[in-house]
Enzyme design. Structure first.
Site, PDB file in Angstrom:
ATOM      1  N   ARG A  46      92.937  55.216 -53.598  1.00 38.70           N
ATOM      2  CA  ARG A  46      94.168  55.943 -53.974  1.00 38.70           C
ATOM      3  C   ARG A  46      95.328  54.960 -54.159  1.00 38.70           C
ATOM      4  NH1 ARG A  46      93.999  61.263 -50.312  1.00 38.70           N
ATOM      5  NH2 ARG A  46      94.014  59.672 -48.715  1.00 38.70           N
TER       6      ARG A  46
ATOM      7  N   VAL B  53      82.416  63.577 -29.902  1.00 44.03           N
ATOM      8  CA  VAL B  53      83.266  64.605 -29.289  1.00 44.03           C
ATOM      9  C   VAL B  53      82.389  65.591 -28.514  1.00 44.03           C
ATOM     10  CG1 VAL B  53      84.726  66.607 -29.808  1.00 44.03           C
ATOM     11  CG2 VAL B  53      85.149  64.419 -30.977  1.00 44.03           C
TER      12      VAL B  53
ATOM     13  N   ARG C 249      79.365  65.220 -27.282  1.00 38.47           N
ATOM     14  CA  ARG C 249      78.718  64.656 -26.084  1.00 38.47           C
ATOM     15  C   ARG C 249      79.732  64.337 -24.988  1.00 38.47           C
ATOM     16  NH1 ARG C 249      73.161  61.944 -28.499  1.00 38.47           N
ATOM     17  NH2 ARG C 249      72.411  63.986 -29.130  1.00 38.47           N
TER      18      ARG C 249
ATOM     19  N   SER D 294      95.517  66.475 -43.080  1.00 45.00           N
ATOM     20  CA  SER D 294      94.886  67.223 -41.981  1.00 45.00           C
ATOM     21  C   SER D 294      95.724  67.111 -40.704  1.00 45.00           C
ATOM     22  CB  SER D 294      93.485  66.670 -41.722  1.00 45.00           C
ATOM     23  OG  SER D 294      92.731  66.730 -42.895  1.00 45.00           O
TER      24      SER D 294
ATOM     25  N   ASP E  52      95.951  62.121 -43.397  1.00 46.96           N
ATOM     26  CA  ASP E  52      97.307  62.525 -42.983  1.00 46.96           C
ATOM     27  C   ASP E  52      97.629  63.988 -43.296  1.00 46.96           C
ATOM     28  OD1 ASP E  52      97.382  61.969 -45.636  1.00 46.96           O
ATOM     29  OD2 ASP E  52      98.958  60.455 -45.521  1.00 46.96           O
TER      30      ASP E  52
ATOM     31  N   ARG F 181      81.868  56.911 -51.258  1.00 40.64           N
ATOM     32  CA  ARG F 181      82.129  57.778 -50.105  1.00 40.64           C
ATOM     33  C   ARG F 181      80.869  58.115 -49.332  1.00 40.64           C
ATOM     34  NH1 ARG F 181      86.205  62.625 -50.865  1.00 40.64           N
ATOM     35  NH2 ARG F 181      87.987  61.447 -51.596  1.00 40.64           N
TER      36      ARG F 181
ATOM     37  N   ALA G 233      85.274  38.091 -56.044  1.00 38.40           N
ATOM     38  CA  ALA G 233      85.893  38.458 -57.333  1.00 38.40           C
ATOM     39  C   ALA G 233      86.844  37.370 -57.815  1.00 38.40           C
ATOM     40  CB  ALA G 233      86.652  39.769 -57.176  1.00 38.40           C
TER      41      ALA G 233
ATOM     42  N   THR H 168      88.827  58.407 -43.195  1.00 38.44           N
ATOM     43  CA  THR H 168      88.997  58.286 -44.647  1.00 38.44           C
ATOM     44  C   THR H 168      88.546  56.886 -45.053  1.00 38.44           C
ATOM     45  OG1 THR H 168      90.622  57.975 -46.437  1.00 38.44           O
ATOM     46  CG2 THR H 168      91.475  57.827 -44.210  1.00 38.44           C
ATOM     47  N   ILE H 169      87.910  56.780 -46.206  1.00 40.38           N
ATOM     48  CA  ILE H 169      87.446  55.445 -46.612  1.00 40.38           C
ATOM     49  C   ILE H 169      88.619  54.559 -47.046  1.00 40.38           C
ATOM     50  CG2 ILE H 169      85.157  56.244 -47.325  1.00 40.38           C
ATOM     51  CD1 ILE H 169      86.129  55.834 -50.273  1.00 40.38           C
ATOM     52  N   ASP H 170      89.785  55.176 -47.313  1.00 36.70           N
ATOM     53  CA  ASP H 170      90.890  54.409 -47.911  1.00 36.70           C
ATOM     54  C   ASP H 170      91.623  53.488 -46.927  1.00 36.70           C
ATOM     55  OD1 ASP H 170      90.308  55.799 -50.222  1.00 36.70           O
ATOM     56  OD2 ASP H 170      91.761  57.374 -49.802  1.00 36.70           O
TER      57      ASP H 170
ATOM     58  N   GLY I 203      89.113  64.799 -47.354  1.00 34.34           N
ATOM     59  CA  GLY I 203      87.970  64.119 -47.980  1.00 34.34           C
ATOM     60  C   GLY I 203      86.948  63.687 -46.936  1.00 34.34           C
TER      61      GLY I 203
ATOM     62  N   SER J 116      81.073  33.911 -66.158  1.00 36.77           N
ATOM     63  CA  SER J 116      81.206  35.365 -66.011  1.00 36.77           C
ATOM     64  C   SER J 116      82.330  35.618 -65.023  1.00 36.77           C
ATOM     65  CB  SER J 116      79.915  35.982 -65.475  1.00 36.77           C
ATOM     66  OG  SER J 116      79.708  35.578 -64.139  1.00 36.77           O
TER      67      SER J 116
ATOM     68  N   ASP K 159      94.199  54.059 -45.257  1.00 36.79           N
ATOM     69  CA  ASP K 159      95.637  54.111 -45.516  1.00 36.79           C
ATOM     70  C   ASP K 159      96.405  54.909 -44.462  1.00 36.79           C
ATOM     71  OD1 ASP K 159      94.484  56.503 -46.213  1.00 36.79           O
ATOM     72  OD2 ASP K 159      95.569  56.742 -48.095  1.00 36.79           O
TER      73      ASP K 159
ATOM     74  N   ARG L 104      89.548  71.652 -48.609  1.00 31.57           N
ATOM     75  CA  ARG L 104      91.011  71.608 -48.684  1.00 31.57           C
ATOM     76  C   ARG L 104      91.439  73.075 -48.715  1.00 31.57           C
ATOM     77  NH1 ARG L 104      91.944  66.072 -49.478  1.00 31.57           N
ATOM     78  NH2 ARG L 104      90.309  65.093 -50.687  1.00 31.57           N
TER      79      ARG L 104
HETATM   80  P1  ATP Z   1      92.255  62.739 -47.480  1.00 34.14           P
HETATM   81  O1  ATP Z   1      92.863  61.476 -46.930  1.00 34.14           O
HETATM   82  O2  ATP Z   1      90.820  62.600 -47.754  1.00 34.14           O
HETATM   83  O3  ATP Z   1      93.011  63.339 -48.648  1.00 34.14           O
HETATM   84  P2  ATP Z   1      93.655  64.619 -45.923  1.00 34.14           P
HETATM   85  O4  ATP Z   1      93.468  65.091 -44.531  1.00 34.14           O
HETATM   86  O5  ATP Z   1      94.940  63.889 -46.204  1.00 34.14           O
HETATM   87  O6  ATP Z   1      92.374  63.789 -46.295  1.00 34.14           O
HETATM   88  P3  ATP Z   1      94.543  66.930 -47.445  1.00 34.14           P
HETATM   89  O7  ATP Z   1      93.853  67.710 -48.515  1.00 34.14           O
HETATM   90  O8  ATP Z   1      95.882  66.364 -47.740  1.00 34.14           O
HETATM   91  O9  ATP Z   1      93.494  65.834 -46.950  1.00 34.14           O
HETATM   92  O10 ATP Z   1      94.713  67.888 -46.165  1.00 34.14           O
HETATM   93  C1  ATP Z   1      93.597  68.574 -45.650  1.00 34.14           C
HETATM   94  C2  ATP Z   1      93.981  69.992 -45.300  1.00 34.14           C
HETATM   95  O11 ATP Z   1      95.001  69.973 -44.279  1.00 34.14           O
HETATM   96  C3  ATP Z   1      94.604  70.789 -46.436  1.00 34.14           C
HETATM   97  O12 ATP Z   1      93.647  71.324 -47.302  1.00 34.14           O
HETATM   98  C4  ATP Z   1      95.353  71.884 -45.683  1.00 34.14           C
HETATM   99  O13 ATP Z   1      94.476  72.887 -45.271  1.00 34.14           O
HETATM  100  C5  ATP Z   1      95.843  71.116 -44.440  1.00 34.14           C
HETATM  101  N1  ATP Z   1      97.237  70.706 -44.669  1.00 34.14           N
HETATM  102  C6  ATP Z   1      97.675  69.607 -45.307  1.00 34.14           C
HETATM  103  N2  ATP Z   1      99.017  69.593 -45.377  1.00 34.14           N
HETATM  104  C7  ATP Z   1      99.435  70.739 -44.761  1.00 34.14           C
HETATM  105  C8  ATP Z   1     100.712  71.319 -44.515  1.00 34.14           C
HETATM  106  N3  ATP Z   1     101.838  70.741 -44.901  1.00 34.14           N
HETATM  107  N4  ATP Z   1     100.734  72.508 -43.855  1.00 34.14           N
HETATM  108  C9  ATP Z   1      99.608  73.097 -43.441  1.00 34.14           C
HETATM  109  N5  ATP Z   1      98.371  72.594 -43.664  1.00 34.14           N
HETATM  110  C10 ATP Z   1      98.286  71.444 -44.308  1.00 34.14           C
END
Ligand code: ATP
Length: 328
Positions: A176, A27, A29, A109, A107, A261, A191, A130-132, A15, A220, A134, A76
């Protein structure tokens, strides 16, 4: 023995989040500063498979620090999850003369990066974007601070209309399965109640608390609900329940959605992006790999990628108490 790093690839994956462009810029620079080359991979791992890479120098990242989203684009990639896809990605990686990879993402990625490293010995460093918020191993991920500010600004506006009409608003925010955005933006926006996945308040207690608010003279109310909250089956179910049990309230729902986002990164995220990007390059040049950079107590740190992926970033539950006290 690690090979000398002379050409680094940088990509954004998963994301998008505000601050990703600022991290790419950092990176690039840092590479130029260290007299090494840098290439940007378009659309995350999919771009590596499709051989969509562009050379980047200092000037190619001008005017990117303030831009939201990611100019490298993100995706993705299902193909990268297959051995054949990664084989193709590695072929292109080598053909471009690259010898290390910096992945800005979440995670998933990082998992992809770890597998790539294991299979082909490519040095990989992760930057949490990530904005989350987490991700384990960093107190703040890129984009989180910007998202908080966006959410607070939106709730301030909702408050204006809520107080003009004696309304109760349920505001659903992103995050999430984590309540970082809801809890912190909820406190920041004053809130009355904050519902997060980490604590199930229970729907009856929610109504009780709203009744107490009303008795204390509030006309309110704003209830911030994290998208992963488990108090109801979703924000609209909460609305139906409260409307049925508190007919005196005019209840509305606002789902903030993807606007959270976007937007220009906050100063905090820009500075963080700069520090993380420089550290990522430093680590690769120092022969290190399989690490995620992060910020802890205002120091830039690095932890094992596997740890970052496997461990859980816990929310500070003391903040719930603060929220309760402040909403009296
Ligand atoms: P976000 O937090 O926004 O979801 P993210 O990095 O967790 O970001 P994912 O869609 O889970 O997003 O992973 C991004 C990309 O990383 C996937 O589309 C895929 O190409 C690769 N990836 C994730 N898990 C695996 C895995 N187990 N093996 C190989 N590639 C992976």
């Amino acid at each position: 023995m690690s090979t000398k790093v002379t050409k680094i690839a940088v990509m954004t994956s998963g994301g998008d989040a505000p601050g990703m462009n600022a991290a790419v810029r950092a990176v690039v620079r840092a590479c130029v500063f260290n007299n090494i080359e840098c290439m940007g991979v378009l659309r995350g791992y999919q771009g590596l498979i499709d051989n969509e890479l562009i050379p980047l120098d200092s000037r190619s990242v001008r005017n990117t620090i303030s831009r939201g989203g990611t100019f490298l684009q993100t995706a993705r990639s299902a193909a990268f999850r297959t051995p054949e896809g990664r084989e193709q990605a590695y072929k292109n990686f080598k053909a471009n003369g690259l010898d290390a990879l910096i992945v800005i993402g979440g995670d998933g990625s990082f998992t992809g990066g770890m597998i790539f490293n294991k299979e082909f010995k490519v040095p990989v460093i992760g930057i949490p974007g990530t904005i989350d918020n987490d991700i384990y191993g960093t107190q703040f991920t890129l984009g989180y601070d910007t998202a908080l500010n966006t959410v607070v600004e939106a709730i301030d506006k909702i408050r204006d209309t809520a107080s003009s009409h004696n309304r109760l608003f349920f505001v659903e925010v992103m995050g999430r399965d984590a309540g970082f955005i809801a809890l912190n933006a909820g406190i920041g926006a004053g809130a009355e109640e904050i519902l997060i996945p980490e604590e199930n308040l229970g729907i009856e207690r929610l109504v009780e608390s709203l009744e107490n608010s009303k008795k204390s003279g509030k006309t309110s109310s704003i209830v911030v609900v994290a998208e992963g909250d488990k108090t109801g089956k979703g924000v609209f179910e909460l609305k139906d329940y409260v409307e049925k049990n508190m007919p005196e309230y005019d209840v509305r729902v606002s789902v903030l959605g993807h606007m959270q986002r976007g937007g220009s990164p906050s100063c905090f995220d820009r500075v963080l992006a700069g520090r993380l990007g420089v550290k990522a390059v430093d680590l690769l040049l120092g022969g290190q790999s399989n690490l995620m950079v992060g910020i802890n107590n205002n120091e830039i740190t690095a932890i094992n990628l596997e740890k970052a992926v496997k461990l859980h970033h816990d929310i500070n539950m003391d903040l719930l108490r603060v929220a309760d006290i402040l909403s009296i």
